[in-house]
Design an enzyme around this catalytic site. Structure first.
Site: not given
Length: 310
Positions: A7, A11, A103, A186, A190, A194, A258, A270
């Site tokens: 991937g 990152m 994530n 975290k 997100n 997100n 993202s 996601e």
């Protein structure tokens, strides 16, 4: 150490580039052919803290082209975890470790279902990177911190070696048996940034500029996450989470999260592993999560109806 980064987005490419600069034998693996071709032909261009560097690094489109490695850094989208880890088996030998820094929740367990719990490490990244185009990335934050631990909680010499390899590459790595707390912390970022930026299709700074409306949503989303985490025995402080959320948001004002980028490119998001994971964990523990559930359903509708959107 022989390392594969599965991937090689923003990152993954950053990790691979830093590790290659430190002298490790690294191969980036990604299905994006233009990206891999650019890296093979011209190297990986990294802009870190405003300094542009070019790194020569191996790159392939298939794990079968890599062969066995000592460490797989797993950074594919959560939506592809199950298939990606099955495809990765040609790289995995008895002593290989697979470190997921993805994530959301649930990826480590899916990986363990294929390779075994003893091979899996999982953790959280506390910095960001941006993919500028094929073969080009930029690192936004200089902190470069990751916390990780083995899924089976056994810290052996191989786990310590992984920690040292990262440190040699200017990455502040730390083995932490309380990494679940960092992951849920975290998740606060997100689930807020997100999801809200994706529903509204805006940058982080634009979201912050809505003032009290945004802060009210931040509070409602975060309270649900803190309550679910508490029900699981993970102690999060609400005020600390809010400070962390607002501080990080202010540092990435120009950023499209993202998930928002996925929506703009009409890709599956996601959301299942982020707000959706909070909803599922809440149901397991009898905690209502109406705000996260609403965002989960709205974004699911969005990426299920791309062909009908104007």
């Amino acid at each position: 150490m022989r390392i594969a980064v599965l991937g090689a987005g923003a990152m993954g490419s950053l990790f691979g580039g830093l590790l290659a600069q430190a002298g490790e034998d690294v191969t980036l693996v990604d299905v994006w052919e233009d990206h891999i071709k650019a890296i093979k032909e011209h190297g990986l261009t990294m802009i870190c803290d405003g300094v542009e560097e070019n790194v020569k690094i191996n790159a392939e489109t298939s794990p079968a082209q890599v062969g066995p490695v000592d460490l797989v850094i797993f950074l594919v989208k959560g939506t592809h975890t199950e298939q990606a880890i099955k495809n990765a088996t040609p790289m995995i030998q008895p002593d290989t470790r697979v470190l997921t820094l993805q994530n959301g929740l649930g990826n480590a367990e899916k990986i363990a279902d294929v390779v075994g719990e003893d091979k899996v490490l999982f953790g959280v990244i506390d910095f960001a990177s941006v993919l500028l185009g094929p073969g080009r990335i930029s690192s936004e934050l200089a902190k470069r911190t990751i916390h990780f631990k083995p899924l089976n909680n056994i810290v052996d010499d191989k786990v310590k070696q992984v920690e040292q390899v990262f440190r040699n590459a200017r990455i502040n790595a730390e083995i932490s048996l309380e990494v679940e707390r960092d992951i849920w912390r975290k998740l606060v970022i997100n689930c807020n940034l997100n999801a809200l930026c994706t529903v509204c299709r805006i940058r982080t700074g634009t979201l912050l500029d809505q003032g009290e409306i945004t802060q009210s949503l931040f509070k409602d989303i975060t309270k649900e996450i803190v309550t679910v985490a508490g029900a699981k025995g993970i102690n999060l402080d609400f005020e600390e989470c809010m400070d962390f959320l607002n501080d990080l948001s202010s540092k990435v004002r120009g950023h499209y999260p993202s998930m928002t980028q996925d929506l703009m490119k009409k890709r599956k998001t996601e959301i299942e592993f982020i707000n959706g994971a909070v909803v599922r964990e809440g149901k397991k523990h009898g905690v209502a999560t109406p705000v996260n559930e609403t965002l989960y359903h709205l974004i699911t509708i969005l990426h299920n109806t791309y062909s009908d959107q104007f």
